[in-house]
Scaffold this motif. Structure first.
Motif, PDB file in Angstrom:
ATOM      1  N   MET A  13      18.446  26.130  -2.173  1.00 24.81           N
ATOM      2  CA  MET A  13      19.492  26.819  -1.417  1.00 24.81           C
ATOM      3  C   MET A  13      20.543  25.833  -0.910  1.00 24.81           C
ATOM      4  SD  MET A  13      19.058  29.740   1.522  1.00 24.81           S
ATOM      5  CE  MET A  13      18.224  30.792   0.313  1.00 24.81           C
ATOM      6  N   THR A  14      20.111  24.651  -0.545  1.00 19.50           N
ATOM      7  CA  THR A  14      21.054  23.621  -0.103  1.00 19.50           C
ATOM      8  C   THR A  14      21.996  23.232  -1.234  1.00 19.50           C
ATOM      9  OG1 THR A  14      19.397  22.771   1.449  1.00 19.50           O
ATOM     10  CG2 THR A  14      21.249  21.323   0.925  1.00 19.50           C
ATOM     11  N   GLU A  15      21.425  23.024  -2.419  1.00 24.15           N
ATOM     12  CA  GLU A  15      22.242  22.653  -3.577  1.00 24.15           C
ATOM     13  C   GLU A  15      23.241  23.763  -3.910  1.00 24.15           C
ATOM     14  OE1 GLU A  15      21.756  21.314  -8.274  1.00 24.15           O
ATOM     15  OE2 GLU A  15      20.017  21.289  -6.926  1.00 24.15           O
ATOM     16  N   ALA A  16      22.780  25.007  -3.850  1.00 24.94           N
ATOM     17  CA  ALA A  16      23.666  26.138  -4.143  1.00 24.94           C
ATOM     18  C   ALA A  16      24.760  26.270  -3.095  1.00 24.94           C
ATOM     19  CB  ALA A  16      22.851  27.424  -4.220  1.00 24.94           C
ATOM     20  N   ASP A  17      24.401  26.091  -1.849  1.00 25.16           N
ATOM     21  CA  ASP A  17      25.375  26.254  -0.767  1.00 25.16           C
ATOM     22  C   ASP A  17      26.464  25.190  -0.841  1.00 25.16           C
ATOM     23  OD1 ASP A  17      25.785  27.942   1.698  1.00 25.16           O
ATOM     24  OD2 ASP A  17      25.830  25.978   2.653  1.00 25.16           O
ATOM     25  N   ARG A  18      26.127  24.021  -1.334  1.00 25.92           N
ATOM     26  CA  ARG A  18      27.090  22.913  -1.399  1.00 25.92           C
ATOM     27  C   ARG A  18      27.817  22.834  -2.747  1.00 25.92           C
ATOM     28  NH1 ARG A  18      22.986  18.603   1.568  1.00 25.92           N
ATOM     29  NH2 ARG A  18      23.071  19.586   3.634  1.00 25.92           N
ATOM     30  N   TRP A  36      15.214  30.597   6.177  1.00 27.67           N
ATOM     31  CA  TRP A  36      14.893  31.568   7.225  1.00 27.67           C
ATOM     32  C   TRP A  36      15.638  31.284   8.527  1.00 27.67           C
ATOM     33  CZ3 TRP A  36      11.720  29.900   3.406  1.00 27.67           C
ATOM     34  CH2 TRP A  36      11.133  30.876   2.611  1.00 27.67           C
ATOM     35  N   ALA A  37      16.462  30.247   8.522  1.00 25.53           N
ATOM     36  CA  ALA A  37      17.327  29.907   9.660  1.00 25.53           C
ATOM     37  C   ALA A  37      16.550  29.796  10.966  1.00 25.53           C
ATOM     38  CB  ALA A  37      18.448  30.942   9.795  1.00 25.53           C
ATOM     39  N   ILE A  38      15.436  29.061  10.905  1.00 23.84           N
ATOM     40  CA  ILE A  38      14.627  28.835  12.109  1.00 23.84           C
ATOM     41  C   ILE A  38      14.609  27.364  12.489  1.00 23.84           C
ATOM     42  CG2 ILE A  38      12.302  28.992  13.100  1.00 23.84           C
ATOM     43  CD1 ILE A  38      13.650  31.677  12.784  1.00 23.84           C
ATOM     44  N   GLN A  39      14.338  26.474  11.528  1.00 28.80           N
ATOM     45  CA  GLN A  39      14.138  25.060  11.825  1.00 28.80           C
ATOM     46  C   GLN A  39      15.294  24.155  11.419  1.00 28.80           C
ATOM     47  OE1 GLN A  39      10.439  23.799   9.994  1.00 28.80           O
ATOM     48  NE2 GLN A  39       9.348  24.075  11.914  1.00 28.80           N
ATOM     49  N   GLY A  40      15.893  24.427  10.284  1.00 29.40           N
ATOM     50  CA  GLY A  40      16.844  23.467   9.732  1.00 29.40           C
ATOM     51  C   GLY A  40      18.278  23.962   9.743  1.00 29.40           C
ATOM     52  N   GLU A  41      19.075  23.406   8.842  1.00 34.81           N
ATOM     53  CA  GLU A  41      20.478  23.787   8.724  1.00 34.81           C
ATOM     54  C   GLU A  41      20.601  25.220   8.222  1.00 34.81           C
ATOM     55  OE1 GLU A  41      22.990  21.126   6.595  1.00 34.81           O
ATOM     56  OE2 GLU A  41      22.108  19.330   7.505  1.00 34.81           O
ATOM     57  N   VAL A  42      21.770  25.835   8.496  1.00 37.52           N
ATOM     58  CA  VAL A  42      22.010  27.227   8.127  1.00 37.52           C
ATOM     59  C   VAL A  42      23.010  27.275   6.986  1.00 37.52           C
ATOM     60  CG1 VAL A  42      22.831  29.465   8.968  1.00 37.52           C
ATOM     61  CG2 VAL A  42      21.531  27.957  10.491  1.00 37.52           C
ATOM     62  N   ARG A  43      22.763  28.125   6.006  1.00 44.85           N
ATOM     63  CA  ARG A  43      23.684  28.260   4.876  1.00 44.85           C
ATOM     64  C   ARG A  43      25.039  28.801   5.342  1.00 44.85           C
ATOM     65  NH1 ARG A  43      23.808  33.704   4.005  1.00 44.85           N
ATOM     66  NH2 ARG A  43      22.047  34.753   4.980  1.00 44.85           N
ATOM     67  N   THR A  44      26.067  28.555   4.528  1.00 51.59           N
ATOM     68  CA  THR A  44      27.409  29.041   4.844  1.00 51.59           C
ATOM     69  C   THR A  44      27.874  30.126   3.880  1.00 51.59           C
ATOM     70  OG1 THR A  44      28.503  27.372   3.455  1.00 51.59           O
ATOM     71  CG2 THR A  44      28.028  26.766   5.739  1.00 51.59           C
ATOM     72  N   LYS A  45      27.165  30.287   2.754  1.00 54.13           N
ATOM     73  CA  LYS A  45      27.570  31.262   1.745  1.00 54.13           C
ATOM     74  C   LYS A  45      26.667  32.493   1.781  1.00 54.13           C
ATOM     75  CE  LYS A  45      29.518  27.646  -1.178  1.00 54.13           C
ATOM     76  NZ  LYS A  45      29.445  26.892  -2.455  1.00 54.13           N
ATOM     77  N   PRO A  46      27.172  33.641   1.335  1.00 56.04           N
ATOM     78  CA  PRO A  46      26.383  34.875   1.414  1.00 56.04           C
ATOM     79  C   PRO A  46      25.147  34.846   0.526  1.00 56.04           C
ATOM     80  CG  PRO A  46      28.476  35.262   0.300  1.00 56.04           C
ATOM     81  CD  PRO A  46      28.534  33.873   0.840  1.00 56.04           C
ATOM     82  N   LEU A  47      24.132  35.584   0.959  1.00 48.36           N
ATOM     83  CA  LEU A  47      22.843  35.621   0.267  1.00 48.36           C
ATOM     84  C   LEU A  47      22.398  37.069   0.082  1.00 48.36           C
ATOM     85  CD1 LEU A  47      20.248  34.242  -0.820  1.00 48.36           C
ATOM     86  CD2 LEU A  47      19.383  34.268   1.530  1.00 48.36           C
ATOM     87  N   ARG A  49      29.897  31.018  -5.016  1.00 47.28           N
ATOM     88  CA  ARG A  49      30.460  31.865  -3.964  1.00 47.28           C
ATOM     89  C   ARG A  49      29.437  32.829  -3.375  1.00 47.28           C
ATOM     90  NH1 ARG A  49      36.602  33.564  -5.830  1.00 47.28           N
ATOM     91  NH2 ARG A  49      37.330  31.460  -6.381  1.00 47.28           N
ATOM     92  N   CYS A  50      28.339  33.048  -4.091  1.00 48.32           N
ATOM     93  CA  CYS A  50      27.298  33.939  -3.572  1.00 48.32           C
ATOM     94  C   CYS A  50      25.966  33.534  -4.181  1.00 48.32           C
ATOM     95  CB  CYS A  50      27.621  35.391  -3.915  1.00 48.32           C
ATOM     96  SG  CYS A  50      26.529  36.612  -3.125  1.00 48.32           S
ATOM     97  N   MET A  51      24.900  33.628  -3.390  1.00 48.68           N
ATOM     98  CA  MET A  51      23.555  33.301  -3.849  1.00 48.68           C
ATOM     99  C   MET A  51      22.714  34.572  -3.964  1.00 48.68           C
ATOM    100  SD  MET A  51      22.756  29.867  -1.607  1.00 48.68           S
ATOM    101  CE  MET A  51      23.548  30.348  -0.086  1.00 48.68           C
ATOM    102  N   VAL A  52      21.812  34.577  -4.950  1.00 52.34           N
ATOM    103  CA  VAL A  52      20.899  35.700  -5.154  1.00 52.34           C
ATOM    104  C   VAL A  52      19.487  35.149  -5.301  1.00 52.34           C
ATOM    105  CG1 VAL A  52      20.367  37.743  -6.531  1.00 52.34           C
ATOM    106  CG2 VAL A  52      22.730  36.933  -6.375  1.00 52.34           C
TER     107      VAL A  52
END
Length: 262
Positions: A42-47, A91-102, A52-55
């Motif tokens: 997810m990190t690689e995809a977000d960067r 899951w946006a609990i412990q680490g960085e948060v994505r910026t692109k839609p999922l 523009r969108c992840m699935v």
């Protein structure tokens, strides 16, 4: 492109990033290595500049039976950090948060961590076959991947507690009724529908999409007043972008806009 764990795959298909879960022999239950590989994908995809969108898609009959507690349990008990610094926590609990839609497509069993991934995503499509359950309460623990934070926001207090406090299973129709998933489709069509939605999202202005996500998240995290104060400054910033000019020009010319993210 493949992360370190072959059970997690990443395919960049034009503006879409397809993240796959591939452990069907264990009903796609996540062990520690899979969790980290999933976060890395997810990190690689977000960067990735083209994405523009992840699935998220899962192989086999089931989306995920949740956590492989034999692997994850000891790591949690030791206080080990599941997602290293610099890696997105899906899951946006412990680490960085994505910026692109999922967008998430689910089928078969979608238990515990699977539900919490839906709650952390932006849009979810479920096959009619999907069965949901948040069963931590039956294992002597409680949901720790975001269900207690987000389920009441999404479904309302009573609807959330009905399933969080009993651990009972519920079907796709109920998941749609309470707002956990946004669409229910025939079994086997969930991937196709999720990808179609992702393509629609990917056609929109990337800066506007990110601003929409950020504003909605700010509302939940900081309250509507803070988000309200940020609206006009962000709008003025976006209004100066090439995409905003393209949006106006495409309206004038009665054609589909061609956004570049600038």
């Amino acid at each position: 492109m493949n992360p370190a764990d072959p059970r997690i795959t990443l395919e960049v298909r034009g503006p879409l990033a397809l993240i796959g879960i591939n452990r069907p022999d264990k009903r796609n239950a996540f062990d520690v290595t899979m969790l980290r590989a999933f976060g890395a994908a997810m990190t690689e995809a977000d960067r990735h500049p083209d994405v523009r969108c992840m699935v998220v898609l899962a192989e086999g009959d089931h989306f995920s039976a949740g956590l492989d507690l034999a692997s994850v349990g000891p790591a949690l008990a030791s206080g080990e950090r599941l997602f290293p610094e610099g890696i997105i926590d899906p899951w946006a609990i412990q680490g960085e948060v994505r910026t692109k839609p999922l967008i998430v497509a689910v089928q078969g069993l979608c238990f515990t961590l699977g539900i919490e991934l839906i709650l952390a995503a932006d849009i979810a499509v479920a096959a009619e076959s999907t069965r949901f359950a948040q069963i931590e309460i039956k294992r002597g623990i409680f949901p720790f991947g975001g269900a207690t934070l987000r389920f009441p926001q999404v479904a309302g207090w009573g609807n959330a507690m009905r399933w969080l406090l009993t651990g009972d299973e519920f079907d796709a129709k109920e998941a749609h009724r309470i707002g956990l998933v946004q669409e229910v489709v025939e079994h086997g069509r969930q991937r196709e529908r999720a990808l179609a939605l992702a393509e629609t999202v990917a056609k929109q202005a990337p800066l506007g999409v990110r601003a929409t996500l950020a504003s909605a998240r700010q509302t939940l995290a900081e309250g509507p007043d803070a988000a309200r104060r940020a609206l006009l400054p962000k709008l003025l910033e976006l209004s100066a972008s090439e995409d905003a000019r393209e949006g106006v020009q495409s309206f004038i010319e009665r054609r589909e806009a061609r956004f570049t993210g600038r």
